[in-house]
Every structure is written in C-alpha cells, then in structure tokens.
Design a protein around this motif. Structure first.
Motif, PDB file in Angstrom:
ATOM      1  N   GLU A 118       0.830  -1.211   0.000  1.00 19.05           N
ATOM      2  CA  GLU A 118       0.000   0.000   0.000  1.00 19.05           C
ATOM      3  C   GLU A 118       0.863   1.259   0.000  1.00 19.05           C
ATOM      4  O   GLU A 118       0.554   2.238  -0.689  1.00 19.05           O
ATOM      5  N   ASN A 119       1.935   1.238   0.768  1.00 21.66           N
ATOM      6  CA  ASN A 119       2.836   2.380   0.825  1.00 21.66           C
ATOM      7  C   ASN A 119       3.467   2.642  -0.534  1.00 21.66           C
ATOM      8  O   ASN A 119       3.470   3.782  -1.022  1.00 21.66           O
ATOM      9  N   ILE A 120       4.002   1.599  -1.147  1.00 21.08           N
ATOM     10  CA  ILE A 120       4.667   1.756  -2.437  1.00 21.08           C
ATOM     11  C   ILE A 120       3.677   2.236  -3.498  1.00 21.08           C
ATOM     12  O   ILE A 120       3.957   3.172  -4.260  1.00 21.08           O
ATOM     13  N   LEU A 121       2.508   1.619  -3.550  1.00 21.48           N
ATOM     14  CA  LEU A 121       1.510   1.998  -4.548  1.00 21.48           C
ATOM     15  C   LEU A 121       1.072   3.447  -4.353  1.00 21.48           C
ATOM     16  O   LEU A 121       0.952   4.209  -5.323  1.00 21.48           O
ATOM     17  N   SER A 122       0.828   3.850  -3.116  1.00 17.21           N
ATOM     18  CA  SER A 122       0.382   5.213  -2.843  1.00 17.21           C
ATOM     19  C   SER A 122       1.445   6.229  -3.237  1.00 17.21           C
ATOM     20  O   SER A 122       1.134   7.287  -3.807  1.00 17.21           O
ATOM     21  N   ARG A 123       2.707   5.924  -2.949  1.00 16.06           N
ATOM     22  CA  ARG A 123       3.781   6.847  -3.313  1.00 16.06           C
ATOM     23  C   ARG A 123       3.938   6.953  -4.825  1.00 16.06           C
ATOM     24  O   ARG A 123       4.335   8.006  -5.349  1.00 16.06           O
ATOM     25  N   CYS A 124       3.618   5.892  -5.537  1.00 17.34           N
ATOM     26  CA  CYS A 124       3.726   5.918  -6.997  1.00 17.34           C
ATOM     27  C   CYS A 124       2.586   6.698  -7.640  1.00 17.34           C
ATOM     28  O   CYS A 124       2.799   7.436  -8.612  1.00 17.34           O
ATOM     29  N   LEU A 125       1.366   6.546  -7.129  1.00 14.92           N
ATOM     30  CA  LEU A 125       0.193   7.003  -7.867  1.00 14.92           C
ATOM     31  C   LEU A 125      -0.512   8.224  -7.285  1.00 14.92           C
ATOM     32  O   LEU A 125      -1.219   8.928  -8.014  1.00 14.92           O
ATOM     33  N   ILE A 126      -0.371   8.492  -5.993  1.00  8.56           N
ATOM     34  CA  ILE A 126      -1.207   9.522  -5.359  1.00  8.56           C
ATOM     35  C   ILE A 126      -0.433  10.815  -5.190  1.00  8.56           C
ATOM     36  O   ILE A 126       0.715  10.825  -4.731  1.00  8.56           O
ATOM     37  N   ARG A 127      -1.102  11.907  -5.554  1.00  9.42           N
ATOM     38  CA  ARG A 127      -0.567  13.238  -5.375  1.00  9.42           C
ATOM     39  C   ARG A 127      -1.587  14.086  -4.621  1.00  9.42           C
ATOM     40  O   ARG A 127      -2.780  13.778  -4.625  1.00  9.42           O
ATOM     41  N   PRO A 128      -1.155  15.199  -3.976  1.00  8.24           N
ATOM     42  CA  PRO A 128      -2.112  16.056  -3.262  1.00  8.24           C
ATOM     43  C   PRO A 128      -3.288  16.461  -4.143  1.00  8.24           C
ATOM     44  O   PRO A 128      -3.109  16.868  -5.300  1.00  8.24           O
ATOM     45  N   GLY A 129      -4.487  16.318  -3.588  1.00  5.94           N
ATOM     46  CA  GLY A 129      -5.701  16.643  -4.319  1.00  5.94           C
ATOM     47  C   GLY A 129      -6.354  15.461  -5.010  1.00  5.94           C
ATOM     48  O   GLY A 129      -7.475  15.584  -5.514  1.00  5.94           O
ATOM     49  N   HIS A 130      -5.684  14.322  -5.041  1.00  3.44           N
ATOM     50  CA  HIS A 130      -6.264  13.149  -5.679  1.00  3.44           C
ATOM     51  C   HIS A 130      -7.420  12.575  -4.849  1.00  3.44           C
ATOM     52  O   HIS A 130      -7.442  12.684  -3.622  1.00  3.44           O
ATOM     53  N   ARG A 131      -8.366  11.968  -5.537  1.00  5.18           N
ATOM     54  CA  ARG A 131      -9.497  11.277  -4.908  1.00  5.18           C
ATOM     55  C   ARG A 131      -9.351   9.792  -5.178  1.00  5.18           C
ATOM     56  O   ARG A 131      -9.077   9.388  -6.323  1.00  5.18           O
ATOM     57  N   ILE A 132      -9.547   8.981  -4.155  1.00  2.92           N
ATOM     58  CA  ILE A 132      -9.449   7.519  -4.327  1.00  2.92           C
ATOM     59  C   ILE A 132     -10.750   6.879  -3.878  1.00  2.92           C
ATOM     60  O   ILE A 132     -11.017   6.760  -2.677  1.00  2.92           O
ATOM     61  N   PRO A 133     -11.602   6.492  -4.820  1.00  2.00           N
ATOM     62  CA  PRO A 133     -12.842   5.796  -4.454  1.00  2.00           C
ATOM     63  C   PRO A 133     -12.579   4.339  -4.115  1.00  2.00           C
ATOM     64  O   PRO A 133     -11.638   3.719  -4.630  1.00  2.00           O
ATOM     65  N   GLY A 134     -13.412   3.816  -3.224  1.00  2.00           N
ATOM     66  CA  GLY A 134     -13.282   2.411  -2.859  1.00  2.00           C
ATOM     67  C   GLY A 134     -14.539   1.903  -2.192  1.00  2.00           C
ATOM     68  O   GLY A 134     -15.376   2.688  -1.731  1.00  2.00           O
ATOM     69  N   ASN A 135     -14.678   0.578  -2.156  1.00  2.00           N
ATOM     70  CA  ASN A 135     -15.848  -0.026  -1.510  1.00  2.00           C
ATOM     71  C   ASN A 135     -15.573  -0.220  -0.016  1.00  2.00           C
ATOM     72  O   ASN A 135     -15.327  -1.309   0.461  1.00  2.00           O
ATOM     73  N   MET A 136     -15.629   0.884   0.693  1.00  2.00           N
ATOM     74  CA  MET A 136     -15.369   1.051   2.122  1.00  2.00           C
ATOM     75  C   MET A 136     -13.861   1.097   2.382  1.00  2.00           C
ATOM     76  O   MET A 136     -13.077   0.419   1.719  1.00  2.00           O
ATOM     77  N   TYR A 137     -13.497   1.921   3.339  1.00  2.00           N
ATOM     78  CA  TYR A 137     -12.081   2.105   3.665  1.00  2.00           C
ATOM     79  C   TYR A 137     -11.533   0.895   4.413  1.00  2.00           C
ATOM     80  O   TYR A 137     -12.266   0.109   5.003  1.00  2.00           O
ATOM     81  N   PHE A 138     -10.206   0.749   4.383  1.00  2.00           N
ATOM     82  CA  PHE A 138      -9.515  -0.073   5.353  1.00  2.00           C
ATOM     83  C   PHE A 138      -8.482   0.814   6.039  1.00  2.00           C
ATOM     84  O   PHE A 138      -7.956   1.756   5.438  1.00  2.00           O
ATOM     85  N   THR A 139      -8.182   0.528   7.286  1.00  2.00           N
ATOM     86  CA  THR A 139      -7.398   1.440   8.123  1.00  2.00           C
ATOM     87  C   THR A 139      -6.039   1.789   7.508  1.00  2.00           C
ATOM     88  O   THR A 139      -5.728   2.970   7.307  1.00  2.00           O
ATOM     89  N   THR A 140      -5.221   0.790   7.221  1.00  2.00           N
ATOM     90  CA  THR A 140      -3.877   1.082   6.725  1.00  2.00           C
ATOM     91  C   THR A 140      -3.924   1.651   5.311  1.00  2.00           C
ATOM     92  O   THR A 140      -3.122   2.524   4.957  1.00  2.00           O
ATOM     93  N   THR A 141      -4.861   1.163   4.499  1.00  2.00           N
ATOM     94  CA  THR A 141      -4.966   1.638   3.116  1.00  2.00           C
ATOM     95  C   THR A 141      -5.265   3.125   3.091  1.00  2.00           C
ATOM     96  O   THR A 141      -4.596   3.900   2.391  1.00  2.00           O
ATOM     97  N   ARG A 142      -6.291   3.544   3.841  1.00  4.23           N
ATOM     98  CA  ARG A 142      -6.651   4.953   3.843  1.00  4.23           C
ATOM     99  C   ARG A 142      -5.542   5.805   4.455  1.00  4.23           C
ATOM    100  O   ARG A 142      -5.291   6.935   4.009  1.00  4.23           O
ATOM    101  N   ALA A 143      -4.872   5.296   5.473  1.00  2.00           N
ATOM    102  CA  ALA A 143      -3.786   6.057   6.085  1.00  2.00           C
ATOM    103  C   ALA A 143      -2.706   6.381   5.058  1.00  2.00           C
ATOM    104  O   ALA A 143      -2.215   7.524   4.984  1.00  2.00           O
ATOM    105  N   HIS A 144      -2.300   5.411   4.253  1.00  2.53           N
ATOM    106  CA  HIS A 144      -1.286   5.665   3.221  1.00  2.53           C
ATOM    107  C   HIS A 144      -1.815   6.613   2.154  1.00  2.53           C
ATOM    108  O   HIS A 144      -1.069   7.475   1.649  1.00  2.53           O
ATOM    109  N   GLN A 145      -3.069   6.481   1.783  1.00  2.00           N
ATOM    110  CA  GLN A 145      -3.650   7.393   0.797  1.00  2.00           C
ATOM    111  C   GLN A 145      -3.621   8.828   1.308  1.00  2.00           C
ATOM    112  O   GLN A 145      -3.239   9.753   0.580  1.00  2.00           O
ATOM    113  N   GLU A 146      -4.005   9.015   2.566  1.00  2.00           N
ATOM    114  CA  GLU A 146      -4.050  10.364   3.135  1.00  2.00           C
ATOM    115  C   GLU A 146      -2.653  10.934   3.357  1.00  2.00           C
ATOM    116  O   GLU A 146      -2.429  12.137   3.139  1.00  2.00           O
ATOM    117  N   LEU A 147      -1.710  10.118   3.784  1.00  2.00           N
ATOM    118  CA  LEU A 147      -0.348  10.601   4.008  1.00  2.00           C
ATOM    119  C   LEU A 147       0.307  11.087   2.713  1.00  2.00           C
ATOM    120  O   LEU A 147       1.235  11.904   2.750  1.00  2.00           O
TER     121      LEU A 147
END
Length: 462
Positions: free
Chosen positions: A105-134
């Motif tokens: 999750e950390n590696i994927l988020s660092r590769c794909l997510i930038r400030p202002g991005h939106r990530i839709p999903g079928n309910m959050y998971f704790t560690t996944t959302r934390a990496h997305q937000e960080l």
C-alpha cells in the motif's frame, strides 16, 4: 461429520499450549493494558481472534518448503518461485515482494497519489486509507448502502455502487482519480464479497475514463468462494478459475500473504503496467529491500508460494468459510446481533445493537471488546469510531454507521470446541449487557491507526 460443522480437511501434528485465566487475572491484565486488548500480552489471552493475518497454521508442505529458502541477497531462486506462482494463480506480470500488505500500500500510494487526488473504494480499510491520506489523497466511499446496515441479508454487500462512482468521476474529473481501490471481500463491512458482475461493471466504467482498478487481494480466495456459492453462473467454475477471472478485471493488486496464503509474514504488489512496475521496484529498494526479496527472507517466499497453491484447494476454502459460518449461526440462533450474512474471515458483533445505551462518543465497540475479554479471555478488535480515526482536515472524529467488534478466525488453528467457547462467552455477555454502565474515553490517542496503541479509562454514561 455434521452439516453444521463439517470435518476439517487436515489433521493435527503439533500443538501449542494455551491457558485459561481467572476473572481476577483478566481484570488486572485489562487495567494494565488501559482497556485496550491490543496491548494485552498474548499469554494473557485464551482464544485470540484479534486477526486472521499472520496467525494461521502453516502446513507440513509449507514448513518443508522453508528449508529450501534461498537467502541470496539478489536474484534468489525463491523469488522466482514466488513470482511464477503469483503469475500462475493471480495473473500479474510484475510481482514485487514486500514485507506485508501495508508495504505494498505504501509503495503503490507513493507511486500514484498526489495532493488533491481522490481515491474511491468499496469502504475504507485502516492502513490503506492512512497511506492514501499521508500522500495527499482523499478516500471516497462508493460501496452500496446495504453494506452500512448490519442486518441486511444481501449476498454481495461489498459491491461498488456504480451510480456513486460515476457521480464522483463526473464531479472530480477522471484525471484526479488515480485508481479505484476494490476490496474483495470488504474487511470493514464484515468480510462481505463483491460480485463478478459488479467488478465487471467497475472495469467497464474505469476503462472508459482511463482509471486503474487495484484489488486488495488479501482474502480474494474467500471472495471467489462466495462468487461460486452465491452468484448465478459461477457454481461450475473452480476457485482457482474464479480467482484468476477476478484479477483479470484489474490492473494490479496489493497482497498481504498473511491471510489467504497462510503465511506468518510477507506480501507482494502485482502490476501489469511496465513503467509503473519499474517505479515501484525503485521504491521497494528504498523502503523494503532488494526488489527480489522486498523485506522477506527466502524461506518466507517459499512458504507464501506453497500457501498460494493450498489456498485455492476446494475443500480447504470450503472448510474455512463454513467454520466461520458455524460461529455466526450459533450467535444468530441465540439472537445476538451480528453482521449478516456471515462473511469469510470473521464474525462481527453489532455493538450499536448490543449496547444501545452507550453513545458512540464513548466507544461502544471498544467497550464491548473489553467486556468480552473479561467474560471469556477472548480478544477481538474494534471496528468502529476508534478505527475510523479523525478527519485530517477538521480533526473531528469520523462517525461510521458500523460500530463492530470483529472476531477474526485464524485459518487451521482453532477447533469446534474453541468456537463453542467463544459463542458461549458472547451469548453470556449479551445476556448481561444491561449491567454495563460505562463507556470508555481516551487517556492517550496516537495520531495514526489509533486503535492499535490508544489507552482508555472508564467513563460513566450520562
């Protein structure tokens, strides 16, 4: 063998002693842990249902495979065995090992997510959302409404609501959505699966808009079982075939091999895109280890590869799902409110329904969790307002509709007698629920993933 609890497709070769404790011992241990069972010493827990991640019993073949682990720093043969096994069963060309799922999750988020991005999903998971937000992203829940109702009996409560997803794409713009995060099944909803029909519709929509689909594949074999048993047209397909069909509708996957693959540690990131994979390998070297071991020892990669082969065996996954279902049926028969239908990895107690007199700001699920430990020495985990955390912008507590105590059952570990002991303790607690005259409040609150390390004190109900 009975219909309610079929005989396990394995026999026991080795045992690990566990001990029961007295009520007085548990009271002392819980006070020392500041009413957070996460902080209990394992030796003070009788039946540990905190998680099914890394707590499974490995097979004789997995233990044997570990002896051939190649511990070479670069290009170990164990990596190629893992890579080829993932390719065969999950279908991803690029396989990048990591120490566990959150590493992916950390590696994927660092590769794909930038400030202002939106990530839709079928309910959050704790560690996944934390990496997305960080990494500057914002998670958007696009799961069907039924998932937020514990009593709803819909067979695929993990489905993405296509209308919600379409509206988000229209509002935010496809260029702000790096990928759709699909849990299959959905952990925080109680292990609820997504249907193949829905996943195909997600794939069709995202292809039109140039958006990737990333699968959380940690328990995808369980999802495949529910597709086979619940979705019309799939009953004649093998579990392995359904798993591959699911993955074929995605661009990549994060994998914690500590779940379906029975391993005690390990995971991988699977990708199809050559350029993205090259970027991810570079970050793995920085954060995890060489791209051919990614934080795992060679022996761990061998255990994961063998575990993948065992995970799709029909009798194995059937026994796993039916064991969880047995505990769920016992509680339902006793009128204990639980998430329905019973999911693949856990039975989730509905704390809102069990403790309606404890307001959400006083953490009803955490309160119920602590009381369950006192009643039977059983450890679960909170999945409610504590796990949801605070909004990073407002600082206010998120208030999810679901306020659950998750009882996650490790694979190939506990017997029917253990599950009966759990059921008896939960039922007794349910009968005594009106005697609980307090909630909990923080005495220490960590900034991230607070449910792991938070500390509490009892708080009177106003």
């Amino acid at each position: 063998m009975t219909a309610a609890y079929p005989a396990e497709p394995w026999r026991i070769k080795m045992v690990e002693p566990i001990r029961t404790t007295t009520r007085a011992e548990r009271e002392s241990a819980l006070r020392a842990a500041a009413y957070n069972p996460c902080l209990l010493r394992a030796e003070d827990v009788y039946i540990d249902l905190f998680t099914d991640s890394g707590t499974n019993a490995m097979s004789d073949r997995q233990w044997s495979a570990m002896f051939r682990g190649d511990e070479s720093y670069c290009g170990a043969s164990s990596f190629y065995r893992l890579r080829d096994t993932v390719r065969a069963y999950y279908g991803y060309e690029h396989v990048i090992p990591v120490h566990q799922g959150r590493g992916a999750e950390n590696i994927l988020s660092r590769c794909l997510i930038r400030p202002g991005h939106r990530i839709p999903g079928n309910m959050y998971f704790t560690t996944t959302r934390a990496h997305q937000e960080l990494n500057g992203g914002t998670f958007h829940d696009v799961i069907v409404d039924e998932a937020h109702n514990p009593a709803d009996e819909s067979p695929f409560k993990g489905n993405v609501d296509i209308t919600k997803l379409t509206a988000l794409i229209r509002e935010a713009g496809a260029d702000t959505i790096p990928y759709v995060c699909v849990g299959a099944p959905v952990n925080m909803a109680g292990g609820q699966p997504i249907s193949m029909e829905c996943l195909a519709r997600v794939r069709e929509l995202t292809l039109r808009h140039g958006i990737k689909v990333i699968l959380d594949a940690a328990r995808a074999v369980e999802n495949a079982y529910f597709v086979k048993s619940r979705e019309p047209g799939w009953s004649g397909r093998s579990i392995a075939g359904i798993l591959r069909a699911m993955c074929d509708l995605t661009d990549g996957a994060t994998m914690s091999a500590k779940k379906d693959s029975f391993a005690n540690i390990g995971g991988w990131l699977g990708l199809r895109d050559d350029r993205l994979a090259e970027q991810a390998r570079g970050l793995v070297v920085l954060y995890e280890g060489m791209h051919t071991y990614g934080g795992m020892a060679g022996r761990d990669m061998e255990a994961v590869a063998q575990g993948i082969v065992e995970s799709v065996q029909e009798d194995s996954i059937r026994a796993r799902i039916e064991q969880v279902g047995y505990l769920g049926r016992r509680l339902i028969d006793a009128d204990v409110p639980v998430v329905r239908p019973i999911g693949g990895h856990a039975v989730c107690l509905d704390a809102h329904a069990i403790l309606p007199h404890v307001p959400q700001p006083l953490f009803p699920a955490q309160t119920l969790l602590a009381e369950l430990y006192l009643h039977g020495g059983i450890r679960g985990v909170e999945r409610g307002i504590v796990s949801a955390g605070r909004d990073p912008v407002t600082g206010e507590n998120r208030t999810p509709a679901l306020e659950l105590v998750r009882l996650a059952i490790p694979r190939r570990v506990y017997t029917r007698a253990h599950l009966d002991a759990v059921a008896d303790a939960v039922i007794a607690l349910h009968h005594a629920r009106r005697s609980i005259e307090h909630g909990l409040r923080f005495t220490y609150e960590p900034p991230h993933l607070r449910f792991f390390q938070a500390r509490y004190e009892q708080a009177a109900i106003a």
